[in-house]
Design a protein around this motif. Structure first.
Motif, PDB file in Angstrom:
ATOM      1  N   GLY A 158       0.810  -1.211   0.000  1.00 50.99           N
ATOM      2  CA  GLY A 158       0.000   0.000   0.000  1.00 50.99           C
ATOM      3  C   GLY A 158       0.846   1.265   0.000  1.00 50.99           C
ATOM      4  O   GLY A 158       0.483   2.268  -0.599  1.00 50.99           O
ATOM      5  N   LEU A 159       1.982   1.230   0.685  1.00 51.55           N
ATOM      6  CA  LEU A 159       2.829   2.420   0.760  1.00 51.55           C
ATOM      7  C   LEU A 159       3.629   2.626  -0.517  1.00 51.55           C
ATOM      8  O   LEU A 159       4.101   3.721  -0.787  1.00 51.55           O
ATOM      9  CB  LEU A 159       3.791   2.298   1.950  1.00 51.55           C
ATOM     10  N   SER A 160       3.766   1.543  -1.294  1.00 51.56           N
ATOM     11  CA  SER A 160       4.590   1.684  -2.497  1.00 51.56           C
ATOM     12  C   SER A 160       3.746   1.995  -3.734  1.00 51.56           C
ATOM     13  O   SER A 160       4.263   2.122  -4.828  1.00 51.56           O
ATOM     14  CB  SER A 160       5.395   0.404  -2.726  1.00 51.56           C
ATOM     15  N   GLN A 161       2.431   2.121  -3.540  1.00 49.61           N
ATOM     16  CA  GLN A 161       1.557   2.438  -4.670  1.00 49.61           C
ATOM     17  C   GLN A 161       1.754   3.871  -5.158  1.00 49.61           C
ATOM     18  O   GLN A 161       2.353   4.683  -4.472  1.00 49.61           O
ATOM     19  CB  GLN A 161       0.083   2.295  -4.246  1.00 49.61           C
ATOM     20  N   LYS A 162       1.188   4.146  -6.312  1.00 50.97           N
ATOM     21  CA  LYS A 162       1.222   5.529  -6.828  1.00 50.97           C
ATOM     22  C   LYS A 162       0.381   6.426  -5.928  1.00 50.97           C
ATOM     23  O   LYS A 162      -0.541   5.984  -5.253  1.00 50.97           O
ATOM     24  CB  LYS A 162       0.664   5.564  -8.249  1.00 50.97           C
ATOM     25  N   ALA A 163       0.700   7.718  -5.978  1.00 47.55           N
ATOM     26  CA  ALA A 163       0.152   8.703  -5.055  1.00 47.55           C
ATOM     27  C   ALA A 163      -1.339   8.588  -4.752  1.00 47.55           C
ATOM     28  O   ALA A 163      -1.731   8.570  -3.591  1.00 47.55           O
ATOM     29  CB  ALA A 163       0.464  10.104  -5.570  1.00 47.55           C
ATOM     30  N   ASN A 164      -2.157   8.448  -5.793  1.00 53.17           N
ATOM     31  CA  ASN A 164      -3.596   8.505  -5.530  1.00 53.17           C
ATOM     32  C   ASN A 164      -4.142   7.274  -4.814  1.00 53.17           C
ATOM     33  O   ASN A 164      -5.196   7.325  -4.200  1.00 53.17           O
ATOM     34  CB  ASN A 164      -4.368   8.769  -6.830  1.00 53.17           C
ATOM     35  N   PHE A 176      -1.993  16.976   4.944  1.00 55.17           N
ATOM     36  CA  PHE A 176      -1.040  15.975   4.468  1.00 55.17           C
ATOM     37  C   PHE A 176      -0.660  16.262   3.018  1.00 55.17           C
ATOM     38  O   PHE A 176       0.497  16.233   2.639  1.00 55.17           O
ATOM     39  CB  PHE A 176      -1.664  14.580   4.582  1.00 55.17           C
ATOM     40  N   VAL A 177      -1.678  16.584   2.227  1.00 55.24           N
ATOM     41  CA  VAL A 177      -1.430  16.853   0.809  1.00 55.24           C
ATOM     42  C   VAL A 177      -0.553  18.098   0.651  1.00 55.24           C
ATOM     43  O   VAL A 177       0.410  18.121  -0.103  1.00 55.24           O
ATOM     44  CB  VAL A 177      -2.757  17.009   0.046  1.00 55.24           C
ATOM     45  N   GLU A 178      -0.869  19.154   1.429  1.00 54.84           N
ATOM     46  CA  GLU A 178      -0.099  20.401   1.356  1.00 54.84           C
ATOM     47  C   GLU A 178       1.365  20.204   1.692  1.00 54.84           C
ATOM     48  O   GLU A 178       2.254  20.728   1.054  1.00 54.84           O
ATOM     49  CB  GLU A 178      -0.666  21.438   2.351  1.00 54.84           C
ATOM     50  N   THR A 179       1.593  19.447   2.760  1.00 58.96           N
ATOM     51  CA  THR A 179       2.968  19.333   3.246  1.00 58.96           C
ATOM     52  C   THR A 179       3.748  18.232   2.536  1.00 58.96           C
ATOM     53  O   THR A 179       4.848  17.922   2.935  1.00 58.96           O
ATOM     54  CB  THR A 179       2.998  19.052   4.758  1.00 58.96           C
ATOM     55  N   ASP A 180       3.144  17.640   1.510  1.00 60.39           N
ATOM     56  CA  ASP A 180       3.793  16.569   0.761  1.00 60.39           C
ATOM     57  C   ASP A 180       4.128  15.385   1.667  1.00 60.39           C
ATOM     58  O   ASP A 180       5.186  15.320   2.279  1.00 60.39           O
ATOM     59  CB  ASP A 180       5.080  17.081   0.074  1.00 60.39           C
ATOM     60  N   GLY A 181       3.177  14.504   1.711  1.00 62.53           N
ATOM     61  CA  GLY A 181       3.261  13.372   2.629  1.00 62.53           C
ATOM     62  C   GLY A 181       4.502  12.519   2.508  1.00 62.53           C
ATOM     63  O   GLY A 181       4.866  11.814   3.437  1.00 62.53           O
ATOM     64  N   SER A 182       5.179  12.596   1.362  1.00 68.26           N
ATOM     65  CA  SER A 182       6.315  11.694   1.189  1.00 68.26           C
ATOM     66  C   SER A 182       7.414  11.950   2.221  1.00 68.26           C
ATOM     67  O   SER A 182       8.204  11.065   2.530  1.00 68.26           O
ATOM     68  CB  SER A 182       6.874  11.825  -0.230  1.00 68.26           C
ATOM     69  N   ASN A 183       7.448  13.175   2.756  1.00 71.19           N
ATOM     70  CA  ASN A 183       8.463  13.461   3.769  1.00 71.19           C
ATOM     71  C   ASN A 183       8.230  12.694   5.059  1.00 71.19           C
ATOM     72  O   ASN A 183       9.114  12.543   5.874  1.00 71.19           O
ATOM     73  CB  ASN A 183       8.471  14.960   4.106  1.00 71.19           C
TER      74      ASN A 183
END
Ligand code: ZN
Ligand code: ZN
Lengths: 97, 411
Positions: free
Chosen positions: B81-87, B167-174
């Protein structure tokens, strides 16, 4: 006739900790079926408490049997006739956490 | 010379794609091919989390992994689930907790180390932070762990949306956890192992011992979540497991806790919410998925791995549920669906299974006027067997009307 036999997910506890059993079944005039295989396993491989593996002439509920990675329910279960090189896997689904 | 070509197909086709040969029977009549089964399995995990909206984006979630098939499968779903594409991505921050119960089952230090090493390799490969906790640590916990901490604040649906937005604003990938130095497990002092063994040994029956172990395990997990800053604890209980738990709870006369014991989320600890995303999976689905997609799991003998069925109520119930599942594949999901509301339980069950089950269930229902049947109160073990026989003989002709026949099952 040989057929690799495997036990996953706890079933190997019943087979003395051995995970993979390459098995060569004695040849007989009729092809081997699963029913006979279970009897053979019970006599030759099960070291303790066979009742945790078999019940009546089938496997105990909770043991998933796969023949060549397909559910044996789709293959005729006990009546399935084994072919050379068939892969039979027993997976215990009991005590899964 | 004319030729006659026959394409004979005796193999069953997948009910989903209707093309590929079926490989697994999930419920009676529902046979899936490998690919469709994988889709179905993976989708279900995300769907249950999405539907419940209980885990906030960026939230720290501690996964309780016992090394068994179900929790290892859960770990794999989180990884996927964490390795899926963003959406489609899962957006929480996972950590792993493993409890080493070696002392409770009398394993030697070497055996414990071997199991831990095996699991450590699995955990390290995920890149998630992990905690390896000897069960002995529970002895050092303050009694207050057991108490319920107040929930920080109620989290309404709008809070979820706000969290998603943030989460979306702060770019969740961090927020993705950086791989940590693996924590070395400090082996507990021999004295502590003894104390734990004494504690467990002081409990007479296997039933009570399993209950105690369960409680200790849960407390250590909750404590670890708290001290390490996790707000959710994810448990790997499968549907089959929960059905066993549910019926065990009933047999032990603990009707009041039922909904919490088996529901999707459980807030009994207040600030730490337990979630059970695997509750829609049967043990069979999990075993098959793990086998097909080589999910590693470790066989850890438990207190009872080789004991007879009748040794404890838990064992007895497990064998009961498994038997039921083999005979009537839809029964287990039926049993577990009943937990939604204790008071509806007996009625739904009655409709499907028959009177005896009603009586067994009604014994734990506070608002029911029907007298508890002798089934449960006299001998719980016999009751479970009796229940099975009744269900088996009656499931062939399901009852649709409520009819109460007290004492029927026990003659
Ligand atoms: Zn398909
Ligand atoms: Zn009720």
């Amino acid at each position: 006739m040989s057929s690799p036999l495997r036990g996953d997910g706890g079933a190997e506890l019943l087979f003395n900790g051995v995970k993979k059993h390459p098995v060569t079944l004695p040849s007989q005039s009729e092809p081997w079926d699963m029913k006979q295989l279970l009897v053979w396993i019970q006599r030759n491989l099960l070291k303790e408490r066979p009742e945790l593996f078999v019940q009546g002439d089938s496997v105990r509920p909770g043991i998933l049997v796969l023949i060549n990675d397909a559910d044996w329910e789709l293959m005729g279960e006990l009546d399935y006739q084994l072919q050379d090189q068939d892969n039979v896997v027993f997976i215990s689904t009991l005590h899964g956490g | 010379m004319a030729a006659l070509l026959l394409f004979i197909s005796v193999s069953k086709k997948c009910v989903k794609c209707k093309e590929a040969p079926a490989a697994l029977v999930i419920r009676a009549g529902d046979a899936y091919c490998r690919l469709c089964f994988k889709d179905f399995f993976v989708h279900k995990f995300k769907a249950v989390l999405g539907k419940n909206r209980i885990i906030f984006p960026g939230e720290k979630v501690l996964l309780a992994v016992s090394g068994g098939p179900s929790s290892c499968s859960m770990l794999r779903q989180v990884q996927e689930g964490l390795s899926q594409k963003a959406n489609k991505k899962l957006r929480f921050v996972p950590g792993i907790a493993y409890i080493d119960e070696g002392a409770a089952i009398g394993q030697s230090v070497e055996e414990r180390q071997r199991t831990v090493a095996e699991l450590q390799a699995v955990f390290q490969a995920t890149g998630f932070p992990f905690y390896i906790l000897p069960l002995e640590q529970v002895l050092d916990l303050p009694a207050s762990v057991v108490a319920t901490n107040p929930s920080p604040s109620e989290q309404p649906a709008s809070a979820y949306k706000a969290a998603v937005g943030h989460f979306v604003e702060t770019d969740g990938s961090n927020n993705f956890p950086t791989p940590q130095e693996p924590k070395k497990m400090l082996l507990p002092h021999v004295q502590e192992s003894h104390t734990l063994q004494q504690l467990l040994g002081s409990v007479k029956t296997l039933t009570a011992r399993e209950e105690l172990l369960n409680t200790l395990r849960q407390h250590l997990l909750v404590h670890t979540a708290r001290t390490e800053g996790y707000s959710k604890l994810m448990l790997g209980d499968s549907c089959t497991r929960l059905a066993v738990k549910l019926l065990t709870s009933i047999s032990l006369g603990r009707g009041a806790q039922l909904a919490q014991d088996t529901g999707f989320s459980d807030s009994r600890y207040g600030d730490i919410i337990l979630v059970r995303p695997m509750r829609d999976y049967s043990a069979k689905e999990i075993a098959y998925y793990n086998h097909l997609f080589t999910v590693p799991s470790v066989v850890i003998p438990s207190v009872d791995t080789k004991t007879v069925d009748k040794a404890s109520i838990q064992r007895l119930t497990e064998s009961f549920v498994t038997k039921l599942q083999a005979d009537f594949p839809s029964t287990v999901s039926t049993i577990y669906r009943l937990q939604l509301h204790t008071c509806f339980m007996h009625i739904s069950t009655l409709n499907i299974l028959g009177t005896c089950v009603l009586q067994v269930f009604s014994a734990s229902c506070p608002s029911l006027t029907v007298k508890p049947s002798t089934c449960v109160t006299q001998d719980q073990r016999e009751a479970a067997e009796c229940m099975y026989e009744m269900v088996r003989s009656r499931a062939l002709r399901p009852m649709s009307a409520v009819s109460v026949q007290p004492g029927y099952c026990c003659g």
